[in-house]
Design a protein around this motif. Structure first.
Motif, PDB file in Angstrom:
ATOM      1  N   MET A 137     -20.035   7.510  -3.153  1.00  0.00           N
ATOM      2  CA  MET A 137     -18.720   6.691  -2.830  1.00  0.00           C
ATOM      3  C   MET A 137     -18.103   6.341  -3.839  1.00  0.00           C
ATOM      4  O   MET A 137     -18.401   5.584  -5.087  1.00  0.00           O
ATOM      5  N   ARG A 138     -16.759   6.542  -4.053  1.00  0.00           N
ATOM      6  CA  ARG A 138     -15.788   6.055  -5.265  1.00  0.00           C
ATOM      7  C   ARG A 138     -15.108   5.098  -4.753  1.00  0.00           C
ATOM      8  O   ARG A 138     -14.288   4.807  -3.604  1.00  0.00           O
ATOM      9  N   TYR A 139     -15.460   3.610  -5.504  1.00  0.00           N
ATOM     10  CA  TYR A 139     -15.103   2.349  -5.173  1.00  0.00           C
ATOM     11  C   TYR A 139     -13.460   2.318  -5.704  1.00  0.00           C
ATOM     12  O   TYR A 139     -13.310   2.784  -6.524  1.00  0.00           O
ATOM     13  N   LYS A 140     -13.092   1.173  -4.905  1.00  0.00           N
ATOM     14  CA  LYS A 140     -11.500   0.751  -5.341  1.00  0.00           C
ATOM     15  C   LYS A 140     -11.715  -0.562  -6.003  1.00  0.00           C
ATOM     16  O   LYS A 140     -12.567  -1.507  -5.414  1.00  0.00           O
ATOM     17  N   ILE A 141     -10.800  -0.882  -6.867  1.00  0.00           N
ATOM     18  CA  ILE A 141     -10.778  -2.401  -7.272  1.00  0.00           C
ATOM     19  C   ILE A 141      -9.123  -2.762  -7.009  1.00  0.00           C
ATOM     20  O   ILE A 141      -8.300  -1.963  -7.262  1.00  0.00           O
ATOM     21  N   LEU A 142      -9.140  -4.006  -6.418  1.00  0.00           N
ATOM     22  CA  LEU A 142      -8.066  -4.491  -6.141  1.00  0.00           C
ATOM     23  C   LEU A 142      -7.672  -5.518  -7.475  1.00  0.00           C
ATOM     24  O   LEU A 142      -8.281  -6.363  -7.705  1.00  0.00           O
ATOM     25  N   LEU A 143      -6.369  -5.127  -8.052  1.00  0.00           N
ATOM     26  CA  LEU A 143      -5.953  -5.803  -9.090  1.00  0.00           C
ATOM     27  C   LEU A 143      -4.735  -6.620  -8.777  1.00  0.00           C
ATOM     28  O   LEU A 143      -3.747  -6.050  -8.392  1.00  0.00           O
ATOM     29  N   ILE A 144      -4.713  -7.742  -8.944  1.00  0.00           N
ATOM     30  CA  ILE A 144      -3.807  -8.823  -8.419  1.00  0.00           C
ATOM     31  C   ILE A 144      -3.382  -9.368  -9.657  1.00  0.00           C
ATOM     32  O   ILE A 144      -3.885 -10.269 -10.221  1.00  0.00           O
ATOM     33  N   GLU A 145      -2.301  -8.871 -10.211  1.00  0.00           N
ATOM     34  CA  GLU A 145      -1.692  -9.191 -11.488  1.00  0.00           C
ATOM     35  C   GLU A 145      -0.207  -9.063 -11.665  1.00  0.00           C
ATOM     36  O   GLU A 145       0.328  -8.078 -11.236  1.00  0.00           O
ATOM     37  N   VAL A 177      -6.201  -0.455  -6.956  1.00  0.00           N
ATOM     38  CA  VAL A 177      -5.097  -0.514  -6.114  1.00  0.00           C
ATOM     39  C   VAL A 177      -4.375  -2.041  -6.498  1.00  0.00           C
ATOM     40  O   VAL A 177      -4.944  -2.954  -6.739  1.00  0.00           O
ATOM     41  N   VAL A 178      -2.879  -1.791  -6.586  1.00  0.00           N
ATOM     42  CA  VAL A 178      -2.326  -2.983  -7.391  1.00  0.00           C
ATOM     43  C   VAL A 178      -1.484  -3.844  -6.357  1.00  0.00           C
ATOM     44  O   VAL A 178      -0.684  -3.298  -5.481  1.00  0.00           O
ATOM     45  N   ALA A 179      -1.747  -5.109  -6.581  1.00  0.00           N
ATOM     46  CA  ALA A 179      -0.556  -6.136  -5.962  1.00  0.00           C
ATOM     47  C   ALA A 179      -0.156  -7.097  -7.054  1.00  0.00           C
ATOM     48  O   ALA A 179      -1.052  -7.637  -7.682  1.00  0.00           O
ATOM     49  N   LYS A 237      -2.452  -9.563   0.562  1.00  0.00           N
ATOM     50  CA  LYS A 237      -2.535  -9.723   2.169  1.00  0.00           C
ATOM     51  C   LYS A 237      -2.190  -8.684   2.790  1.00  0.00           C
ATOM     52  O   LYS A 237      -3.104  -8.049   3.842  1.00  0.00           O
ATOM     53  N   ILE A 238      -1.113  -7.955   2.653  1.00  0.00           N
ATOM     54  CA  ILE A 238      -0.746  -6.796   3.313  1.00  0.00           C
ATOM     55  C   ILE A 238      -1.788  -5.633   3.016  1.00  0.00           C
ATOM     56  O   ILE A 238      -2.010  -4.837   3.900  1.00  0.00           O
ATOM     57  N   ILE A 239      -2.138  -5.330   1.632  1.00  0.00           N
ATOM     58  CA  ILE A 239      -3.073  -4.363   1.412  1.00  0.00           C
ATOM     59  C   ILE A 239      -4.391  -4.614   2.187  1.00  0.00           C
ATOM     60  O   ILE A 239      -5.036  -3.725   2.656  1.00  0.00           O
ATOM     61  N   PHE A 240      -4.907  -5.880   2.325  1.00  0.00           N
ATOM     62  CA  PHE A 240      -6.224  -5.904   2.944  1.00  0.00           C
ATOM     63  C   PHE A 240      -5.885  -5.709   4.445  1.00  0.00           C
ATOM     64  O   PHE A 240      -6.989  -5.406   5.219  1.00  0.00           O
ATOM     65  N   ASP A 241      -4.875  -6.077   4.766  1.00  0.00           N
ATOM     66  CA  ASP A 241      -4.550  -5.794   6.515  1.00  0.00           C
ATOM     67  C   ASP A 241      -4.656  -4.342   6.538  1.00  0.00           C
ATOM     68  O   ASP A 241      -4.986  -3.733   7.858  1.00  0.00           O
ATOM     69  N   GLN A 242      -4.389  -3.129   5.660  1.00  0.00           N
ATOM     70  CA  GLN A 242      -4.344  -1.930   5.879  1.00  0.00           C
ATOM     71  C   GLN A 242      -5.727  -1.112   5.369  1.00  0.00           C
ATOM     72  O   GLN A 242      -5.893  -0.134   5.291  1.00  0.00           O
ATOM     73  N   SER A 243      -6.624  -2.112   4.900  1.00  0.00           N
ATOM     74  CA  SER A 243      -7.802  -1.593   4.288  1.00  0.00           C
ATOM     75  C   SER A 243      -9.133  -2.368   4.768  1.00  0.00           C
ATOM     76  O   SER A 243      -8.976  -3.313   5.706  1.00  0.00           O
ATOM     77  N   THR A 244     -10.256  -1.737   4.383  1.00  0.00           N
ATOM     78  CA  THR A 244     -11.669  -2.276   4.875  1.00  0.00           C
ATOM     79  C   THR A 244     -12.060  -2.885   3.686  1.00  0.00           C
ATOM     80  O   THR A 244     -12.215  -2.227   2.484  1.00  0.00           O
ATOM     81  N   ILE A 280      -7.804 -16.425  -5.408  1.00  0.00           N
ATOM     82  CA  ILE A 280      -9.181 -16.373  -5.466  1.00  0.00           C
ATOM     83  C   ILE A 280      -9.596 -16.630  -4.226  1.00  0.00           C
ATOM     84  O   ILE A 280     -10.705 -15.770  -3.871  1.00  0.00           O
ATOM     85  N   ASP A 281      -9.187 -17.777  -3.765  1.00  0.00           N
ATOM     86  CA  ASP A 281      -9.699 -18.271  -2.376  1.00  0.00           C
ATOM     87  C   ASP A 281      -9.554 -17.053  -1.381  1.00  0.00           C
ATOM     88  O   ASP A 281     -10.470 -16.833  -0.585  1.00  0.00           O
ATOM     89  N   PHE A 282      -8.362 -16.594  -1.213  1.00  0.00           N
ATOM     90  CA  PHE A 282      -8.264 -15.300  -0.358  1.00  0.00           C
ATOM     91  C   PHE A 282      -8.926 -14.192  -0.543  1.00  0.00           C
ATOM     92  O   PHE A 282      -9.676 -13.865   0.512  1.00  0.00           O
ATOM     93  N   ALA A 283      -9.276 -13.757  -1.839  1.00  0.00           N
ATOM     94  CA  ALA A 283     -10.352 -12.627  -1.828  1.00  0.00           C
ATOM     95  C   ALA A 283     -11.555 -12.881  -1.591  1.00  0.00           C
ATOM     96  O   ALA A 283     -12.423 -12.237  -1.069  1.00  0.00           O
ATOM     97  N   ILE A 284     -12.042 -14.212  -1.846  1.00  0.00           N
ATOM     98  CA  ILE A 284     -13.424 -14.627  -1.671  1.00  0.00           C
ATOM     99  C   ILE A 284     -13.607 -14.784  -0.171  1.00  0.00           C
ATOM    100  O   ILE A 284     -14.694 -14.331   0.465  1.00  0.00           O
ATOM    101  N   SER A 285     -12.621 -15.059   0.805  1.00  0.00           N
ATOM    102  CA  SER A 285     -12.762 -15.375   2.063  1.00  0.00           C
ATOM    103  C   SER A 285     -12.830 -13.949   2.646  1.00  0.00           C
ATOM    104  O   SER A 285     -13.181 -13.910   4.008  1.00  0.00           O
TER     105      SER A 285
END
Length: 411
Positions: free
Chosen positions: A1-9, A30-32, A39-46, A68-73
């Motif tokens: 499985m090839r993983y994704k990294i969510l980059l929030i910058e 995946v960039v935000a 939050k939109i990206i997470f709504d569309q992903s697992t 940070i809190d959002f990603a941890i949650s």
């Protein structure tokens, strides 16, 4: 499985460099540029599709680490990057359940991030055993290790620790508290070292006692390292990663020393060591085969050495498939060797003849080039001969196979 990294910058120059670093780690980015986008990206992903999130502490719509809190949650491991180096910001970040934080002012940020991302993927197959102390302490350590994706195990006694190590070969590190019921951490380390050396298992001793003598006792008993409690988040992970990587580096060195660089199977040196150990246990029957690719020089001369290398590599792959429980080796050039024990002469012959036929039916392809190849085999069988004798017999039988017209097994 090839993983994704969510980059929030949100910084453009940092974003470009970070995307390159993550791409080099063979991960999709995946960039935000804001918390709202994330939050939109997470709504569309697992969340399971993300290896982790790399999050800037400051964002236009999240100025105090809310991303940070959002990603941890969202149950995603978080690596924080920040241009703010104030002590209170650092403490605020480390008070959260983050993997690590990296100041942007650090010139080594990108090398460290690349290493950290690689480790998060690797750690999914690395076990760590936490021994001793109280249940709360073991749970706290296991939770920290879980942030880095380690597989964690717990033991509350010497017997449980030894049993767990025996069951799980992927455990590379043991963190051992001095307080163990009916024993001590130092005594457990000494017992473990009788079974596992430092090349197989790293050990970190731990205690809340500030005694130099205890540190020395742990090290002298065989521990690789020592942690004084309470320890800071960063020190804990630095010591854990350093000790896990020590075992992995030794494994890599051994693998490199024992492997044929071209085909990926064992080399001649490893073969003699492996087979010598088996013969020392005096098995009931032993078969040794020398295998030589027919007219291999003409393949190199006609199609080039690159094509010849391809034939050798593909032949080695077929060997792995046909002789899964045997010792196989590339002896040099186009010559290979197979050693089987506990197998009758007829069964050994049949396995080798099946392999010979599979190679003869295989078409080796490279670009527009197509080649078929055969091989000759000399098979020696015994119940008590020395390795040198078996090799000599197999060599004579291989010569007969060549003299009789090649593409055959002679025994």
């Amino acid at each position: 499985m090839r993983y994704k990294i969510l980059l929030i910058e949100q910084d453009g120059s940092s974003l470009r460099v970070l995307k390159r670093v993550i791409g080099k780690a063979n991960l999709d980015v995946v960039v935000a540029t804001s918390l709202t986008e994330a939050k939109i990206i997470f709504d569309q992903s697992t969340p399971e599709s993300f290896l982790c999130a790399v999050v800037d502490y400051y964002l236009p719509d999240a100025e105090h680490g809310e991303a940070i809190d959002f990603a941890i949650s969202s149950f995603v491991p978080v690596i924080v990057i920040t241009s703010q180096t104030d002590q209170d910001v650092r403490e605020r970040i480390l008070s959260k359940a983050v993997v690590d934080y990296i100041p942007k002012s650090n010139a080594q940020i990108f090398d460290y991030l690349s290493r950290l991302l690689t480790r998060l993927d690797k750690n999914k197959n690395v076990g760590v055993l936490v021994v001793g102390g109280n249940t709360k302490n073991r749970n706290e350590i296991s939770t920290l290790l879980g942030r880095h994706n380690f597989l964690t195990y717990q033991a509350n006694s010497t017997e449980n620790a030894l049993s767990t190590l025996q069951k799980h070969a992927h455990i590379k590190l043991m963190i051992c508290d001095q307080n163990i019921p009916a024993s001590t951490g130092v005594d457990l380390v000494a017992q473990v070292r009788r079974r596992y050396d430092k090349e197989q298992l790293s050990i970190i001793g731990a205690s809340d006692k500030n005694e130099a003598a205890l540190l020395a006792s742990f090290i002298k008993s065989g521990a690789n390292d020592y942690l004084r409690k309470p320890y800071c988040h960063e020190e804990f992970f630095c010591r854990v990663l350093q000790n896990v990587e020590y075992v992995e580096q030794i494994e890599l060195i051994k693998k490199t020393a024992n492997m044929d660089y071209l085909t990926g199977i064992g080399n001649r040196r490893h073969f003699f060591a492996q087979v010598g150990d088996i013969m020392g246990r005096k098995p009931d029957s032993m078969s040794l085969a020398l295998i030589d690719l027919d007219h291999f020089k003409s393949i190199n001369d006609t199609y080039g050495h690159d094509f010849g290398d391809l034939v050798l590599k593909e032949t080695a792959k077929l060997m792995k498939k046909h002789f899964q429980s045997a010792c196989i080796s590339r002896f040099g050039g186009e010559e290979f060797c197979v050693f089987m024990h506990g197998v009758s002469q007829q069964d050994a012959f049949q396995k080798l003849d099946d392999f010979r036929q599979a190679v003869s039916e295989r078409t080796f392809k490279r670009k527009s080039q197509r080649v078929q190849c055969t091989l000759s085999v000399g098979l020696a069988h015994t119940s008590n001969a020395k390795l040198e004798t078996l090799l000599g017999q197999a060599d004579e039988l291989l010569y007969q196979a060549k003299a009789n017209g090649r593409n055959q097994v002679v025994t």
